[in-house]
Structures are given as structure tokens and as C-alpha cells.
Enzyme design. Structure first.
Site, PDB file in Angstrom:
ATOM      1  N   CYS A   4       0.855  -1.191   0.000  1.00  0.00           N
ATOM      2  CA  CYS A   4       0.000   0.000   0.000  1.00  0.00           C
ATOM      3  C   CYS A   4       0.889   1.239   0.000  1.00  0.00           C
ATOM      4  O   CYS A   4       2.106   1.162   0.214  1.00  0.00           O
ATOM      5  CB  CYS A   4      -0.957  -0.028   1.197  1.00  0.00           C
ATOM      6  SG  CYS A   4      -0.265   0.588   2.736  1.00  0.00           S
ATOM      7  N   CYS A   7       2.966   1.705   3.122  1.00  0.00           N
ATOM      8  CA  CYS A   7       4.077   0.739   3.193  1.00  0.00           C
ATOM      9  C   CYS A   7       5.214   1.196   2.279  1.00  0.00           C
ATOM     10  O   CYS A   7       6.389   1.025   2.615  1.00  0.00           O
ATOM     11  CB  CYS A   7       3.602  -0.662   2.840  1.00  0.00           C
ATOM     12  SG  CYS A   7       2.723  -1.473   4.200  1.00  0.00           S
ATOM     13  N   ASP A  30       1.132  15.084   6.316  1.00  0.00           N
ATOM     14  CA  ASP A  30       0.121  14.772   5.312  1.00  0.00           C
ATOM     15  C   ASP A  30       0.383  15.610   4.060  1.00  0.00           C
ATOM     16  O   ASP A  30       0.687  16.800   4.148  1.00  0.00           O
ATOM     17  CB  ASP A  30      -1.287  15.053   5.856  1.00  0.00           C
ATOM     18  CG  ASP A  30      -2.377  14.392   5.026  1.00  0.00           C
ATOM     19  OD1 ASP A  30      -3.027  13.463   5.534  1.00  0.00           O
ATOM     20  OD2 ASP A  30      -2.567  14.806   3.863  1.00  0.00           O
ATOM     21  N   HIS A  46       1.888  -3.475   8.503  1.00  0.00           N
ATOM     22  CA  HIS A  46       0.652  -3.178   7.772  1.00  0.00           C
ATOM     23  C   HIS A  46      -0.556  -3.750   8.512  1.00  0.00           C
ATOM     24  O   HIS A  46      -0.723  -4.957   8.631  1.00  0.00           O
ATOM     25  CB  HIS A  46       0.709  -3.739   6.355  1.00  0.00           C
ATOM     26  CG  HIS A  46      -0.544  -3.435   5.582  1.00  0.00           C
ATOM     27  ND1 HIS A  46      -0.698  -2.282   4.837  1.00  0.00           N
ATOM     28  CD2 HIS A  46      -1.719  -4.096   5.485  1.00  0.00           C
ATOM     29  CE1 HIS A  46      -1.902  -2.269   4.304  1.00  0.00           C
ATOM     30  NE2 HIS A  46      -2.552  -3.354   4.681  1.00  0.00           N
ATOM     31  N   ASN A  87      -9.917   7.445  10.718  1.00  0.00           N
ATOM     32  CA  ASN A  87     -11.027   6.990   9.891  1.00  0.00           C
ATOM     33  C   ASN A  87     -10.970   5.470   9.789  1.00  0.00           C
ATOM     34  O   ASN A  87      -9.893   4.890   9.726  1.00  0.00           O
ATOM     35  CB  ASN A  87     -10.938   7.618   8.495  1.00  0.00           C
ATOM     36  CG  ASN A  87     -11.220   9.110   8.515  1.00  0.00           C
ATOM     37  OD1 ASN A  87     -12.114   9.560   9.220  1.00  0.00           O
ATOM     38  ND2 ASN A  87     -10.451   9.875   7.771  1.00  0.00           N
ATOM     39  N   GLY A  93     -14.826   7.497   5.090  1.00  0.00           N
ATOM     40  CA  GLY A  93     -14.046   8.060   3.984  1.00  0.00           C
ATOM     41  C   GLY A  93     -12.590   7.644   4.017  1.00  0.00           C
ATOM     42  O   GLY A  93     -11.749   8.268   3.367  1.00  0.00           O
ATOM     43  N   HIS A  98      -4.267   1.495   5.440  1.00  0.00           N
ATOM     44  CA  HIS A  98      -3.167   1.189   6.365  1.00  0.00           C
ATOM     45  C   HIS A  98      -3.450   2.081   7.555  1.00  0.00           C
ATOM     46  O   HIS A  98      -3.453   3.317   7.416  1.00  0.00           O
ATOM     47  CB  HIS A  98      -1.810   1.513   5.702  1.00  0.00           C
ATOM     48  CG  HIS A  98      -0.605   1.206   6.544  1.00  0.00           C
ATOM     49  ND1 HIS A  98       0.459   0.449   6.071  1.00  0.00           N
ATOM     50  CD2 HIS A  98      -0.283   1.559   7.799  1.00  0.00           C
ATOM     51  CE1 HIS A  98       1.385   0.350   7.021  1.00  0.00           C
ATOM     52  NE2 HIS A  98       0.957   1.026   8.083  1.00  0.00           N
ATOM     53  N   HIS A 100      -4.006   4.601  10.343  1.00  0.00           N
ATOM     54  CA  HIS A 100      -3.262   5.836  10.586  1.00  0.00           C
ATOM     55  C   HIS A 100      -4.093   6.779  11.445  1.00  0.00           C
ATOM     56  O   HIS A 100      -5.318   6.778  11.389  1.00  0.00           O
ATOM     57  CB  HIS A 100      -2.877   6.524   9.268  1.00  0.00           C
ATOM     58  CG  HIS A 100      -4.030   6.754   8.340  1.00  0.00           C
ATOM     59  ND1 HIS A 100      -4.541   5.769   7.532  1.00  0.00           N
ATOM     60  CD2 HIS A 100      -4.774   7.868   8.103  1.00  0.00           C
ATOM     61  CE1 HIS A 100      -5.553   6.265   6.827  1.00  0.00           C
ATOM     62  NE2 HIS A 100      -5.728   7.531   7.166  1.00  0.00           N
ATOM     63  N   HIS A 102      -4.606  10.805  12.252  1.00  0.00           N
ATOM     64  CA  HIS A 102      -4.340  12.171  11.824  1.00  0.00           C
ATOM     65  C   HIS A 102      -4.152  13.020  13.084  1.00  0.00           C
ATOM     66  O   HIS A 102      -5.063  13.073  13.922  1.00  0.00           O
ATOM     67  CB  HIS A 102      -5.536  12.759  11.077  1.00  0.00           C
ATOM     68  CG  HIS A 102      -5.894  12.056   9.803  1.00  0.00           C
ATOM     69  ND1 HIS A 102      -5.612  12.572   8.560  1.00  0.00           N
ATOM     70  CD2 HIS A 102      -6.532  10.878   9.571  1.00  0.00           C
ATOM     71  CE1 HIS A 102      -6.068  11.753   7.624  1.00  0.00           C
ATOM     72  NE2 HIS A 102      -6.637  10.719   8.208  1.00  0.00           N
TER      73      HIS A 102
HETATM   74  P1  5GP Z   1      -7.767   8.832   5.185  1.00  0.00           P
HETATM   75  O1  5GP Z   1      -8.789   9.531   4.353  1.00  0.00           O
HETATM   76  O2  5GP Z   1      -7.456   7.450   4.662  1.00  0.00           O
HETATM   77  O3  5GP Z   1      -8.075   8.847   6.652  1.00  0.00           O
HETATM   78  O4  5GP Z   1      -6.445   9.698   5.078  1.00  0.00           O
HETATM   79  C1  5GP Z   1      -5.421   9.442   4.187  1.00  0.00           C
HETATM   80  C2  5GP Z   1      -4.514  10.654   4.204  1.00  0.00           C
HETATM   81  O5  5GP Z   1      -3.306  10.310   3.545  1.00  0.00           O
HETATM   82  C3  5GP Z   1      -5.084  11.875   3.471  1.00  0.00           C
HETATM   83  O6  5GP Z   1      -5.182  12.964   4.385  1.00  0.00           O
HETATM   84  C4  5GP Z   1      -4.079  12.137   2.354  1.00  0.00           C
HETATM   85  O7  5GP Z   1      -3.856  13.509   2.118  1.00  0.00           O
HETATM   86  C5  5GP Z   1      -2.832  11.426   2.842  1.00  0.00           C
HETATM   87  N1  5GP Z   1      -1.985  10.906   1.784  1.00  0.00           N
HETATM   88  C6  5GP Z   1      -2.376  10.159   0.719  1.00  0.00           C
HETATM   89  N2  5GP Z   1      -1.320   9.848  -0.045  1.00  0.00           N
HETATM   90  C7  5GP Z   1      -0.228  10.411   0.551  1.00  0.00           C
HETATM   91  C8  5GP Z   1       1.155  10.428   0.225  1.00  0.00           C
HETATM   92  O8  5GP Z   1       1.627   9.875  -0.772  1.00  0.00           O
HETATM   93  N3  5GP Z   1       1.972  11.108   1.067  1.00  0.00           N
HETATM   94  C9  5GP Z   1       1.504  11.742   2.188  1.00  0.00           C
HETATM   95  N4  5GP Z   1       2.409  12.375   2.938  1.00  0.00           N
HETATM   96  N5  5GP Z   1       0.206  11.733   2.514  1.00  0.00           N
HETATM   97  C10 5GP Z   1      -0.648  11.079   1.718  1.00  0.00           C
HETATM   98 ZN    ZN Z   2       0.545  -0.735   4.309  1.00  0.00          ZN
END
Ligand code: 5GP
Ligand code: ZN
Length: 115
Positions: A4, A7, A30, A46, A87, A93, A98, A100, A102
Site C-alpha cells: 500500500c 508501506c 500529510d 501493515h 477513519n 471516507g 493502512h 493511521h 491524523h
Molecule cells: P484517510 O482519508 O485514509 O483517513 O487519510 C489518508 C490521508 O493520507 C489523506 O489525508 C491524504 O492527504 C494522505 N496521503 C495520501 N497519499 C499520501 C502520500 O503519498 N503522502 C503523504 N504524505 N500523505 C498522503
Molecule cells: Zn501498508
């Protein structure tokens, strides 16, 4: 199966602005910040969602919380505060499968969590 996106960040295959790292936890900025400080905190192992947390990997959640305290202090927001969001699943959303957290900080946030 292909790694992913997070990862790949862990393996440095995709660049990121790291703000904290230890043997099992990584935190990076982010790419599309929703606040002046917007950091993602992840386990290096993961785990796809919060629903995959179990007795075997629960210790990583403890490590993440300890890392978050260190990051908050390093970013200078331990006293002013921050918001922590995880989330989980389609209705939330969640885009990256993976787990995480925020960490949002650096501005006064409203009472509503829903954007
Ligand atoms: P989710 O919506 O899954 O809770 O949040 C995923 C977060 O990952 C989003 O806020 C998005 O901006 C961030 N994100 C997605 N791809 C990348 C990336 O390649 N690098 C970084 N630094 N953040 C990412
Ligand atoms: Zn992963």
C-alpha cells in the site's frame, strides 16, 4: 500483493517529510494538510483498519499513543492541544487502507469534527 502507499513510504519508495520514527512507528506530514500541522502516525506493520487491531498487535496502539505525545511536544502543541482522527471503513471516507491517526493542530478548531 503490492504494498500500500504507506508501506511504500515506510520503505522510502515514496518520499515523505518524516517528523518521528522508531523501530515500529513512523510519522510524516500529510501531503494535503487540513490544518497548519497535519501529521499522519502509522505502525510500520501493515494493519488495514482499526477493525484489524487485535491482542497480537494491540501493543502498537500503545506505542502510537506514546509517539503522539512525543510528536505533540516536539511540534510545540502539547499545551495548546490537537485533534486526533482515525477513519475506519467506507462511511468514514478512509482512503488509505493502512491504519493511521491524523494529528491536527496549529489552529483553533471548531466543535464539530465533521468537515
Ligand atoms: P484517510 O482519508 O485514509 O483517513 O487519510 C489518508 C490521508 O493520507 C489523506 O489525508 C491524504 O492527504 C494522505 N496521503 C495520501 N497519499 C499520501 C502520500 O503519498 N503522502 C503523504 N504524505 N500523505 C498522503
Ligand atoms: Zn501498508
Amino acid at each position: 500483493m503490492e504494498d500500500c502507499i504507506f508501506c511504500k513510504i515506510i520503505k522510502d519508495e515514496i518520499p515523505s517529510e518524516k517528523v518521528y520514527e522508531d523501530d515500529e512507528i513512523l510519522a510524516f506530514k500529510d501531503i494535503k494538510p487540513s490544518a497548519p500541522i497535519h501529521i499522519l502516525v502509522i505502525p510500520k506493520k501493515h494493519i488495514s483498519t482499526l477493525m484489524e487491531v487485535n491482542d497480537e498487535n494491540m501493543y502498537l496502539m500503545e506505542k502510537i499513543m506514546k509517539a503522539i505525545q512525543k510528536i505533540a511536544k516536539k511540534q510545540g502543541v502539547d499545551k495548546t492541544g490537537f485533534r486526533l482522527i482515525a477513519n475506519c471503513g467506507p462511511d468514514s471516507g478512509q482512503e488509505v487502507m493502512h491504519i493511521h491517526f491524523h494529528l491536527l493542530a496549529g489552529k483553533k478548531m471548531g466543535p464539530k469534527i465533521i468537515a
